[in-house]
Design a protein around this motif. Structure first.
Motif, mmCIF file in Angstrom:
data_model
loop_
_atom_site.group_PDB
_atom_site.id
_atom_site.type_symbol
_atom_site.label_atom_id
_atom_site.label_comp_id
_atom_site.label_asym_id
_atom_site.label_seq_id
_atom_site.Cartn_x
_atom_site.Cartn_y
_atom_site.Cartn_z
ATOM 1 N N LEU A 188 -15.410 9.399 6.987
ATOM 2 C CA LEU A 188 -14.745 8.307 6.900
ATOM 3 C C LEU A 188 -14.667 7.942 8.385
ATOM 4 C CD1 LEU A 188 -11.603 9.641 4.597
ATOM 5 C CD2 LEU A 188 -13.794 7.951 3.928
ATOM 6 N N THR A 189 -14.372 6.625 8.765
ATOM 7 C CA THR A 189 -14.251 6.178 10.105
ATOM 8 C C THR A 189 -13.351 7.063 11.047
ATOM 9 O OG1 THR A 189 -12.613 4.720 9.395
ATOM 10 C CG2 THR A 189 -14.842 4.018 9.149
ATOM 11 N N ASP A 190 -12.219 7.827 10.375
ATOM 12 C CA ASP A 190 -11.385 8.519 11.286
ATOM 13 C C ASP A 190 -11.977 9.766 11.341
ATOM 14 O OD1 ASP A 190 -11.097 9.679 8.932
ATOM 15 O OD2 ASP A 190 -8.888 9.331 8.788
ATOM 16 N N GLY A 191 -13.191 10.032 11.084
ATOM 17 C CA GLY A 191 -13.884 11.533 11.356
ATOM 18 C C GLY A 191 -13.641 12.459 10.092
ATOM 19 N N ARG A 192 -12.782 12.250 9.115
ATOM 20 C CA ARG A 192 -12.445 13.211 8.075
ATOM 21 C C ARG A 192 -13.854 13.153 7.121
ATOM 22 N NH1 ARG A 192 -8.065 11.218 4.532
ATOM 23 N NH2 ARG A 192 -8.615 9.132 5.440
ATOM 24 N N ARG A 193 -14.178 14.261 6.477
ATOM 25 C CA ARG A 193 -15.186 14.445 5.465
ATOM 26 C C ARG A 193 -14.654 14.710 4.276
ATOM 27 N NH1 ARG A 193 -18.289 18.936 7.789
ATOM 28 N NH2 ARG A 193 -19.227 18.840 5.755
ATOM 29 N N ILE A 194 -15.054 14.172 3.218
ATOM 30 C CA ILE A 194 -14.680 14.274 1.942
ATOM 31 C C ILE A 194 -15.933 14.420 0.954
ATOM 32 C CG2 ILE A 194 -13.410 13.439 -0.199
ATOM 33 C CD1 ILE A 194 -11.732 11.725 1.551
ATOM 34 N N ILE A 195 -15.775 15.833 0.367
ATOM 35 C CA ILE A 195 -17.070 16.146 -0.397
ATOM 36 C C ILE A 195 -16.445 16.068 -1.932
ATOM 37 C CG2 ILE A 195 -18.653 18.004 -0.931
ATOM 38 C CD1 ILE A 195 -17.936 18.927 2.106
ATOM 39 N N THR A 196 -17.341 15.556 -2.776
ATOM 40 C CA THR A 196 -16.740 15.456 -4.252
ATOM 41 C C THR A 196 -17.812 16.311 -5.008
ATOM 42 O OG1 THR A 196 -15.699 13.497 -3.891
ATOM 43 C CG2 THR A 196 -15.957 13.832 -6.221
ATOM 44 N N PHE A 197 -17.340 17.118 -5.825
ATOM 45 C CA PHE A 197 -18.207 17.822 -6.693
ATOM 46 C C PHE A 197 -18.359 17.270 -8.109
ATOM 47 C CE2 PHE A 197 -16.796 20.619 -3.172
ATOM 48 C CZ PHE A 197 -17.828 21.274 -2.780
ATOM 49 N N HIS A 198 -19.441 17.632 -8.917
ATOM 50 C CA HIS A 198 -19.550 17.362 -10.300
ATOM 51 C C HIS A 198 -18.308 17.369 -10.945
ATOM 52 C CE1 HIS A 198 -23.489 15.808 -9.459
ATOM 53 N NE2 HIS A 198 -23.977 17.049 -9.165
ATOM 54 N N ASN A 199 -17.591 18.559 -10.957
ATOM 55 C CA ASN A 199 -16.567 18.950 -11.888
ATOM 56 C C ASN A 199 -15.138 18.223 -11.500
ATOM 57 O OD1 ASN A 199 -15.604 20.267 -9.502
ATOM 58 N ND2 ASN A 199 -15.680 22.304 -10.472
ATOM 59 N N GLY A 200 -15.235 17.632 -10.477
ATOM 60 C CA GLY A 200 -13.832 16.817 -10.109
ATOM 61 C C GLY A 200 -13.050 17.301 -8.907
ATOM 62 N N PHE A 258 -10.178 20.449 -9.941
ATOM 63 C CA PHE A 258 -10.171 19.503 -11.240
ATOM 64 C C PHE A 258 -9.005 19.959 -11.933
ATOM 65 C CE2 PHE A 258 -12.395 23.377 -12.245
ATOM 66 C CZ PHE A 258 -12.028 23.626 -13.511
ATOM 67 N N ASN A 259 -8.465 21.035 -11.861
ATOM 68 C CA ASN A 259 -7.196 21.494 -12.767
ATOM 69 C C ASN A 259 -5.857 21.104 -12.042
ATOM 70 O OD1 ASN A 259 -7.017 23.513 -10.672
ATOM 71 N ND2 ASN A 259 -6.991 25.222 -12.193
ATOM 72 N N GLY A 260 -5.749 20.823 -11.042
ATOM 73 C CA GLY A 260 -4.719 20.313 -10.375
ATOM 74 C C GLY A 260 -4.311 21.189 -8.991
ATOM 75 N N ASP A 261 -4.865 22.321 -9.071
ATOM 76 C CA ASP A 261 -4.493 23.057 -8.043
ATOM 77 C C ASP A 261 -4.765 22.462 -6.836
ATOM 78 O OD1 ASP A 261 -3.665 24.967 -10.061
ATOM 79 O OD2 ASP A 261 -5.241 26.407 -9.417
ATOM 80 N N VAL A 262 -4.178 22.928 -5.692
ATOM 81 C CA VAL A 262 -4.633 22.639 -4.199
ATOM 82 C C VAL A 262 -4.518 23.766 -3.638
ATOM 83 C CG1 VAL A 262 -4.007 21.150 -2.373
ATOM 84 C CG2 VAL A 262 -3.610 20.162 -4.806
ATOM 85 N N LYS A 263 -5.484 23.868 -2.559
ATOM 86 C CA LYS A 263 -5.612 25.004 -1.407
ATOM 87 C C LYS A 263 -5.894 24.364 -0.061
ATOM 88 C CE LYS A 263 -8.450 28.814 0.061
ATOM 89 N NZ LYS A 263 -9.463 29.852 -0.545
#
Length: 179
Positions: free
Chosen positions: A6-18, A35-40
């Motif tokens: 992103l323009t602010d320097g963040r990187r977002i990686i999206t995997f096939h499973n969501g 994908f199951n709603g868990d967040v780490k």
């Protein structure tokens, strides 16, 4: 996988499973949304915060080894590196479990229960009375000095603060009443 910067320097990686992994611009914080709603979340101070969506429970692991669990009913458990556990229940009762097997429970009314590794129990009530439970007897100590003991065979012994002693046998018959 798909990676965006992103323009602010963040990187977002999206995997096939969501699952999505977001890395902050300074690379000090990572958030993984499963994908199951868990967040780490891996925080800049090295804390790892894991939210279990199904259980609505948060588990925080600190760099010094402390782990804290927060449950949806507001129960909080702290697990210390030395094996000690502290549980705070929703009613504000606090239970401490020590690695040597000793347990202490502090109730909101001021009552304290201590349980030794061997199972002996001491209960100190907020009114000043104290109970001791062992395999051999149960004893209640009153603030005025009176002590009543019930032995495992059913025999009862009461020592009053006045010096009077009363002993009852297993059936409740008085076998001694010395004033």
């Amino acid at each position: 996988k798909v990676e965006e910067v992103l323009t602010d320097g963040r990187r977002i990686i999206t995997f096939h499973n969501g699952t999505k992994k977001e890395i902050s611009a300074d690379k000090r914080m990572t958030t993984i949304s499963f994908f199951n709603g868990d967040v780490k979340k891996i925080m800049p101070d090295q804390r790892v915060i894991y939210y279990y969506a199904d259980a609505q429970t948060t588990h925080t692991a600190y760099p010094d080894g402390l782990e804290v669990l927060q449950f949806p009913n507001n129960q909080i458990e702290k697990h210390y590196p030395d094996g000690t556990q502290e549980i705070v229940f929703p009613d504000h009762t606090v239970k401490c479990l020590y690695s040597d097997g000793f347990k202490e429970t502090f109730f909101p009314d001021g009552t304290v229960v201590k349980v030794e590794k061997n199972g002996d129990k001491i209960v100190v009530f907020s009114n000043g009375q104290k109970e001791v439970h062992t395999a051999q007897f149960k004893r209640r100590e009153y603030p005025d000095g009176t002590v009543k003991t019930v032995y495992c065979n059913g025999r009862q012994e009461t020592k009053y603060s006045t010096g009077r002693v009363r002993i009852k046998d297993e059936e409740g018959n008085i076998i001694l009443d010395k004033k």
